[in-house]
Each structure stands twice: as C-alpha cells, then as structure tokens.
Design a protein around this motif. Structure first.
Motif, mmCIF file in Angstrom:
data_model
loop_
_atom_site.group_PDB
_atom_site.id
_atom_site.type_symbol
_atom_site.label_atom_id
_atom_site.label_comp_id
_atom_site.label_asym_id
_atom_site.label_seq_id
_atom_site.Cartn_x
_atom_site.Cartn_y
_atom_site.Cartn_z
ATOM 1 N N GLY A 1 0.818 -1.203 0.000
ATOM 2 C CA GLY A 1 0.000 0.000 0.000
ATOM 3 C C GLY A 1 0.851 1.252 0.000
ATOM 4 O O GLY A 1 0.564 2.220 -0.723
ATOM 5 N N TYR A 2 1.914 1.232 0.791
ATOM 6 C CA TYR A 2 2.821 2.387 0.857
ATOM 7 C C TYR A 2 3.441 2.664 -0.509
ATOM 8 O O TYR A 2 3.499 3.812 -0.961
ATOM 9 N N ARG A 3 3.888 1.619 -1.170
ATOM 10 C CA ARG A 3 4.499 1.785 -2.490
ATOM 11 C C ARG A 3 3.499 2.384 -3.480
ATOM 12 O O ARG A 3 3.855 3.225 -4.299
ATOM 13 N N GLY A 4 2.240 1.952 -3.391
ATOM 14 C CA GLY A 4 1.220 2.499 -4.274
ATOM 15 C C GLY A 4 0.996 3.979 -4.038
ATOM 16 O O GLY A 4 0.947 4.782 -4.979
ATOM 17 N N GLY A 5 0.872 4.363 -2.769
ATOM 18 C CA GLY A 5 0.659 5.772 -2.445
ATOM 19 C C GLY A 5 1.850 6.629 -2.807
ATOM 20 O O GLY A 5 1.712 7.708 -3.391
ATOM 21 N N ALA A 6 3.054 6.152 -2.478
ATOM 22 C CA ALA A 6 4.267 6.915 -2.771
ATOM 23 C C ALA A 6 4.528 6.994 -4.266
ATOM 24 O O ALA A 6 5.115 7.958 -4.757
ATOM 25 N N GLY A 7 4.069 5.982 -5.004
ATOM 26 C CA GLY A 7 4.299 5.957 -6.440
ATOM 27 C C GLY A 7 3.231 6.664 -7.247
ATOM 28 O O GLY A 7 3.314 6.711 -8.478
ATOM 29 N N GLY A 8 2.198 7.179 -6.576
ATOM 30 C CA GLY A 8 1.162 7.927 -7.276
ATOM 31 C C GLY A 8 0.037 7.091 -7.839
ATOM 32 O O GLY A 8 -0.737 7.570 -8.676
ATOM 33 N N ALA A 9 -0.092 5.837 -7.401
ATOM 34 C CA ALA A 9 -1.194 4.992 -7.875
ATOM 35 C C ALA A 9 -2.526 5.557 -7.393
ATOM 36 O O ALA A 9 -2.616 6.112 -6.295
ATOM 37 N N ALA A 10 -3.563 5.409 -8.219
ATOM 38 C CA ALA A 10 -4.884 5.906 -7.840
ATOM 39 C C ALA A 10 -5.408 5.138 -6.639
ATOM 40 O O ALA A 10 -5.344 3.904 -6.598
ATOM 41 N N GLY A 11 -5.945 5.864 -5.661
ATOM 42 C CA GLY A 11 -6.446 5.213 -4.455
ATOM 43 C C GLY A 11 -7.592 4.262 -4.740
ATOM 44 O O GLY A 11 -7.677 3.170 -4.161
ATOM 45 N N GLU A 12 -8.479 4.643 -5.637
ATOM 46 C CA GLU A 12 -9.619 3.794 -5.961
ATOM 47 C C GLU A 12 -9.155 2.472 -6.563
ATOM 48 O O GLU A 12 -9.657 1.400 -6.215
ATOM 49 N N GLY A 13 -8.174 2.550 -7.459
ATOM 50 C CA GLY A 13 -7.662 1.335 -8.078
ATOM 51 C C GLY A 13 -7.001 0.420 -7.078
ATOM 52 O O GLY A 13 -7.165 -0.807 -7.125
#
Length: 225
Positions: free
Chosen positions: A154-166
């Motif tokens: 989850g951290y990698r997704g947020g730090a990498g700019g991944a869409a929260g909904e996705g």
C-alpha cells in the motif's frame, strides 16, 4: 542486473536480513529478485545476496524509506499476529496463485479497470507473492509477514502515485478471490478456520489502506519540497 559474485571484503547480506531491511517477507523478496526487480548477486553456491547500500538506493528511488523500528508501546493488532498453526488452511491456499490472479484480473476488467501489459504482469506477481506469503503464515501461525507486506505494498502504491480507488479495488478483489479459492477446500473443516482466514484478509486490506495513506503523505512531502 549484474550477477557478479561478491568478492572478499564486500558487505552483502542474506535474503532474510535484506527482507527485514525492506519490511517484506523473504518469500516476496525472493520472488522480486527472481523477476529481476531488486538488485542482487549470487554466490558461487547459487545463494542470493544483497548489498545494503544498493537496497537503500533502490528503495529511495521508489519513494520509500527503510521501515522505522516499531514503537515500544505500539497498540495491539485487531487480530493477533500469532495464531495456532493451520496447515490444512495453508494447503487450501497454496498453489492457487494463478487462480487468484486470474480472478482479480477478471473482476477488475469487469469493473472497467484497464492496465498496460507491464502493469498487469506486475500486479500478477504482486498477487502471487501475497497469496504465497499468506499460505506460509497460516502454516507457521505467524501472520506478521502478510500484514507487513500488505502495508508495504500500500505504501508503495501511495508513494508511487497509484490511484487510491484502483488500489482499494485490487485489494478487495484479492480478498474475495482468496476466499473463493480456499472455500472449495474447506468443506468439513471447523468454522473457526474460515473465520481466521476472513479476519486475516480483512486485516490485510486495512493494512494496505493504512500503507497507502502513509505513502501518499510521503509523496506530498516530496512534491512540496
């Protein structure tokens, strides 16, 4: 990636030590290394070794930082990380990596979520590692690994700019896929085992969301500098 063999005097660490540095499970780190995602070397005996400075650089490039040491009086988990070992439940999950990934792909496609071939392949590796880590944890009775791994992803997704909904759709689809895959093998097993699985999956989803929020904060701090 270079497969140079470490020479005398160089500092290299084992898979288990490197996994603790990154805050992931050894099985996940092995999968990443096998896929060429993490810098590593092999010894003459074929064992993977990691250089701490390379790991720190690799982590920094992805917007992360080495995991902080846990607070001495951290609040307890909603689900204890130590449970009675459940080898039958682990066996019901082990080997379903491809099935789980297929199920998640189908659900996300139905929801209209599209991804490049490269992103889809990365997601399948991520889901396979999560499934394998959960099976290992249920077999040993130590759930800390999948909880920590979920938060890190989850951290990698947020730090990498991944869409929260996705990210949320993916983790919920993963939860449902694992339940479906395991349910066919749990007929006649004690209901308590199913409840343990449900709670573990719930906690993994929560930890993913917590990690995403922390990663997003880190990304915003970097942008504001």
């Amino acid at each position: 990636m270079s497969e140079r063999i470490p020479t005398r005097g160089e500092e290299y660490v084992s898979v288990s030590v490197a996994a603790r540095m990154l805050g992931v499970s050894p099985s996940s780190l092995r999968a990443w290394a096998a896929a060429g995602l993490v810098p590593h070397r092999r010894t003459t005996g074929g064992h993977r070794r990691f250089e701490p400075s390379e790991l720190e650089e690799w982590l920094a490039q992805r917007g992360g930082a080495p995991p902080a040491a846990p607070a001495p009086h951290a609040p307890p988990e909603l689900l204890a990380t130590r449970i009675d070992a459940l080898p039958a439940l682990a066996e019901a999950i082990r080997g379903t990596e491809a099935e789980v990934a297929d199920s998640v792909d189908a659900e996300l496609a139905t929801a209209g979520t599209r991804a490049s071939v490269r992103a889809a392949a990365a997601r399948r590796r991520r889901l396979a590692a999560a499934t394998s880590t959960l099976a290992d944890a249920l077999e040993t009775g130590d759930l800390a690994g999948p909880f920590r791994e979920a938060e890190w992803q989850g951290y990698r997704g947020g730090a990498g700019g991944a869409a929260g909904e996705g990210s949320l759709m993916e983790v919920l689809a993963f939860r449902r896929a694992v339940e479906r895959s395991a349910s066919r093998h749990l007929a006649g097993r004690p209901p308590a085992e199913r409840r343990v699985l449900e709670r573990a999956l719930d906690r993994m989803a929560i930890r993913t969301v917590i990690g995403y929020a922390e990663g997003l904060k880190s990304r915003r701090r970097q942008v504001s500098r």
